[in-house]
Write an enzyme that holds these catalytic residues in place. Structure first.
Site, PDB file in Angstrom:
ATOM      1  N   GLU A 154       4.740  -4.690   7.191  1.00 43.96           N
ATOM      2  CA  GLU A 154       4.271  -4.095   7.987  1.00 43.96           C
ATOM      3  C   GLU A 154       4.882  -3.456   8.986  1.00 43.96           C
ATOM      4  O   GLU A 154       4.529  -2.917   9.655  1.00 43.96           O
ATOM      5  CB  GLU A 154       2.537  -4.481   8.028  1.00 43.96           C
ATOM      6  CG  GLU A 154       2.341  -4.353   6.494  1.00 43.96           C
ATOM      7  CD  GLU A 154       1.913  -5.166   5.417  1.00 43.96           C
ATOM      8  OE1 GLU A 154       2.997  -6.323   6.320  1.00 43.96           O
ATOM      9  OE2 GLU A 154       1.132  -5.330   4.572  1.00 43.96           O
TER      10      GLU A 154
ATOM     11  N   GLU B 150      -0.570  -9.326  -0.392  1.00 41.65           N
ATOM     12  CA  GLU B 150      -1.998  -9.194   0.125  1.00 41.65           C
ATOM     13  C   GLU B 150      -2.493  -9.584  -1.628  1.00 41.65           C
ATOM     14  O   GLU B 150      -3.295 -10.566  -1.489  1.00 41.65           O
ATOM     15  CB  GLU B 150      -2.351  -8.479   0.880  1.00 41.65           C
ATOM     16  CG  GLU B 150      -1.824  -8.705   2.224  1.00 41.65           C
ATOM     17  CD  GLU B 150      -1.981  -7.634   3.301  1.00 41.65           C
ATOM     18  OE1 GLU B 150      -1.465  -6.641   2.846  1.00 41.65           O
ATOM     19  OE2 GLU B 150      -2.558  -8.164   4.401  1.00 41.65           O
TER      20      GLU B 150
ATOM     21  N   GLY C 131       1.015  -5.216   0.843  1.00 43.02           N
ATOM     22  CA  GLY C 131      -0.540  -5.242   0.362  1.00 43.02           C
ATOM     23  C   GLY C 131      -0.465  -5.799  -0.851  1.00 43.02           C
ATOM     24  O   GLY C 131      -1.120  -6.363  -1.769  1.00 43.02           O
TER      25      GLY C 131
ATOM     26  N   ALA D 104       0.948  -1.280  -0.798  1.00 39.98           N
ATOM     27  CA  ALA D 104       0.255   0.318   0.215  1.00 39.98           C
ATOM     28  C   ALA D 104       1.185   1.682  -0.409  1.00 39.98           C
ATOM     29  O   ALA D 104       2.572   1.315   0.290  1.00 39.98           O
ATOM     30  CB  ALA D 104      -0.921  -0.134   1.133  1.00 39.98           C
TER      31      ALA D 104
HETATM   32  C1  HXC Z   1       4.372   4.187  -1.629  1.00 42.44           C
HETATM   33  C2  HXC Z   1       7.061   3.036  -2.318  1.00 42.44           C
HETATM   34  C3  HXC Z   1       6.467   1.864  -1.482  1.00 42.44           C
HETATM   35  C4  HXC Z   1       5.475   2.178  -0.651  1.00 42.44           C
HETATM   36  C5  HXC Z   1       8.498   1.667  -2.489  1.00 42.44           C
HETATM   37  N1  HXC Z   1       8.413   3.200  -2.882  1.00 42.44           N
HETATM   38  N2  HXC Z   1       7.356   1.458  -1.988  1.00 42.44           N
HETATM   39  N3  HXC Z   1       5.963   4.553  -1.789  1.00 42.44           N
HETATM   40  N4  HXC Z   1       4.698   3.460  -0.722  1.00 42.44           N
HETATM   41  N5  HXC Z   1       4.787   1.025   0.004  1.00 42.44           N
HETATM   42  C6  HXC Z   1       8.746   4.058  -3.632  1.00 42.44           C
HETATM   43  C7  HXC Z   1      10.409   4.470  -2.589  1.00 42.44           C
HETATM   44  O1  HXC Z   1       9.981   5.604  -2.074  1.00 42.44           O
HETATM   45  C8  HXC Z   1      11.060   5.257  -3.856  1.00 42.44           C
HETATM   46  O2  HXC Z   1      11.144   6.651  -4.431  1.00 42.44           O
HETATM   47  C9  HXC Z   1      10.517   4.357  -5.151  1.00 42.44           C
HETATM   48  O3  HXC Z   1       9.129   3.983  -5.057  1.00 42.44           O
HETATM   49  C10 HXC Z   1      11.578   3.369  -4.997  1.00 42.44           C
HETATM   50  O4  HXC Z   1      12.169   2.584  -4.261  1.00 42.44           O
HETATM   51  P1  HXC Z   1      12.828   2.527  -3.448  1.00 42.44           P
HETATM   52  O5  HXC Z   1      12.768   1.589  -1.878  1.00 42.44           O
HETATM   53  O6  HXC Z   1      14.118   3.201  -3.870  1.00 42.44           O
HETATM   54  O7  HXC Z   1      13.929   1.346  -4.485  1.00 42.44           O
HETATM   55  P2  HXC Z   1      14.734   0.137  -3.895  1.00 42.44           P
HETATM   56  O8  HXC Z   1      15.706   0.334  -2.822  1.00 42.44           O
HETATM   57  O9  HXC Z   1      15.102  -1.038  -4.549  1.00 42.44           O
HETATM   58  O10 HXC Z   1      13.946  -0.661  -2.748  1.00 42.44           O
HETATM   59  C11 HXC Z   1      12.523  -1.574  -2.956  1.00 42.44           C
HETATM   60  C12 HXC Z   1      11.865  -2.233  -1.383  1.00 42.44           C
HETATM   61  C13 HXC Z   1      11.270  -0.932  -1.092  1.00 42.44           C
HETATM   62  C14 HXC Z   1      12.374  -3.081  -0.886  1.00 42.44           C
HETATM   63  C15 HXC Z   1      10.347  -2.486  -1.887  1.00 42.44           C
HETATM   64  O11 HXC Z   1      11.317   0.391  -1.647  1.00 42.44           O
HETATM   65  C16 HXC Z   1      10.329  -0.402   0.418  1.00 42.44           C
HETATM   66  O12 HXC Z   1      11.241  -1.461   1.437  1.00 42.44           O
HETATM   67  N6  HXC Z   1       9.201  -0.762   0.142  1.00 42.44           N
HETATM   68  C17 HXC Z   1       8.536   0.166   1.764  1.00 42.44           C
HETATM   69  C18 HXC Z   1       7.309  -2.134   0.951  1.00 42.44           C
HETATM   70  C19 HXC Z   1       6.275  -2.057   2.631  1.00 42.44           C
HETATM   71  O13 HXC Z   1       7.179  -1.386   3.564  1.00 42.44           O
HETATM   72  N7  HXC Z   1       5.259  -2.635   2.154  1.00 42.44           N
HETATM   73  C20 HXC Z   1       3.943  -2.519   2.580  1.00 42.44           C
HETATM   74  C21 HXC Z   1       3.620  -0.784   2.889  1.00 42.44           C
HETATM   75  S1  HXC Z   1       2.062  -1.419   4.326  1.00 42.44           S
HETATM   76  P3  HXC Z   1      11.371   7.999  -4.799  1.00 42.44           P
HETATM   77  O14 HXC Z   1      10.402   8.981  -4.486  1.00 42.44           O
HETATM   78  O15 HXC Z   1      11.579   8.025  -3.275  1.00 42.44           O
HETATM   79  O16 HXC Z   1      12.187   7.502  -5.645  1.00 42.44           O
HETATM   80  C22 HXC Z   1       0.886  -2.059   3.308  1.00 42.44           C
HETATM   81  C23 HXC Z   1      -0.218  -2.400   4.230  1.00 42.44           C
HETATM   82  C24 HXC Z   1      -1.226  -3.241   3.168  1.00 42.44           C
HETATM   83  O17 HXC Z   1       1.445  -2.578   1.931  1.00 42.44           O
HETATM   84  C25 HXC Z   1      -2.835  -3.002   3.990  1.00 42.44           C
HETATM   85  C26 HXC Z   1      -3.365  -3.137   3.038  1.00 42.44           C
HETATM   86  C27 HXC Z   1      -4.814  -2.608   3.129  1.00 42.44           C
END
Ligand code: HXC
Length: 259
Positions: A133, A113, A110, A66
């Site tokens: 998360e 999921e 997400g 998400a």
């Molecule tokens: C918003 C995101 C994002 C996310 C990545 N980006 N994941 N933006 N929401 N979930 C963005 C980064 O900010 C960055 O933007 C660009 O995408 C590239 O990401 P990087 O981090 O620079 O890439 P990398 O170093 O290759 O790392 C990839 C990654 C990392 C390991 C996937 O991005 C990461 O850990 N992302 C978050 C994953 C996460 O926590 N997901 C769960 C979210 S909570 P910029 O602008 O800086 O270039 C969830 C709850 C679900 O999903 C509930 C559902 C109802």
């Protein structure tokens, strides 16, 4: 159909392909994307020509979860009242045609999921699955704590949800999260191939099989077996059953009319 966060196309006029397309954000799932996805799923589900749907992302990310930026400042009241990031998340469950997730790169939070809500997952060898998360001070919110243990068992699901570590494609296949792993450059062909196979079968039998397997996750064994038996009996009312069995007996290829 013109969307900004996804692309839709059909393959051989039988398979609906939906590609998540927010590459700069690694396909982070925001409300707009989820709304577009919900709409595209409904369109393909009600299109008589389409027998199966493939949901995919980019090579680097199926979806990284998400959209964290969009939800960072939310209060409980915002999240609860607005049903934020829940809107349209359950749409995919109401789709009666099979949906195959073709996953390469990150399928996190997400994104993992969403892949698990599909009927099965075909993964590229670079796929990485995770429920990170916990690192954000929250927990999975779109079924991850429920579907992951059903897919991989309690111990692995706890490990993933509590440590936030990622699982690679080999581990995901070994533990039953994904049905097949293929080299990255073969992913789309593999998923489309599976979807085309499904599309040529009786649509009625395909829907019944999907409903019946899903029932295994939502009822006890004897209820599920009875549900399956009744659907099995009902399929003898279809023309496709007559065609399928007659084709076998007469050693020819079946041509289903979905009637
Ligand atoms: C918003 C995101 C994002 C996310 C990545 N980006 N994941 N933006 N929401 N979930 C963005 C980064 O900010 C960055 O933007 C660009 O995408 C590239 O990401 P990087 O981090 O620079 O890439 P990398 O170093 O290759 O790392 C990839 C990654 C990392 C390991 C996937 O991005 C990461 O850990 N992302 C978050 C994953 C996460 O926590 N997901 C769960 C979210 S909570 P910029 O602008 O800086 O270039 C969830 C709850 C679900 O999903 C509930 C559902 C109802």
């Amino acid at each position: 159909m013109s969307y900004t966060s996804i692309e839709v196309r059909t393959e051989a006029e039988k398979v609906g392909v939906i590609t998540l397309n927010r590459p700069k954000q690694l396909n982070a799932l925001n409300d707009q994307l989820m709304d577009e996805l919900g709409e595209a799923l409904h369109i393909f589900d009600s299109d008589e020509g389409i027998g199966c749907i493939v949901l995919t992302g980019s090579e680097k990310a199926f979806a990284a979860g998400a959209d964290i930026g969009a939800m960072a400042k939310f209060s409980f009241a915002d999240a609860y009242k607005g049903d934020y990031i829940s809107r349209n998340w359950e749409t995919i469950r109401s789709i009666r045609k099979p949906v195959i997730a073709a996953v390469s790169g990150f399928a996190l939070g997400g994104g993992c999921e969403l892949a698990m809500m599909c009927d099965f997952i075909i993964a590229a060898d670079n796929a990485k699955f995770g429920q990170p998360e916990i690192k954000l001070g929250v927990i999975p919110g779109a079924g991850g704590t429920q579907r992951l243990p059903r897919a991989v068992g309690k111990s692995k699901a706890m490990d993933m949800a509590l440590t936030g570590r990622m699982m690679d494609a080999v581990e995901a296949e070994r533990s039953g999260l994904v049905s097949r792993v293929v080299p990255l450059d073969k992913l789309q062909d593999e998923a489309l191939g599976a979807a085309l196979v499904i599309s040529d079968f009786s649509r009625i039998a395909v829907m019944a099989a999907k409903e019946s397997v899903n029932r295994a996750f939502e009822s006890g064994l004897s209820d599920g077996v009875m549900f399956e038996r009744r659907l099995f009996h009902a399929l003898f009312a279809t023309a496709d059953q007559k065609e399928g069995m007659d084709a076998f007996v007469n050693k020819r290829k079946a041509v289903f009319t979905h009637l």
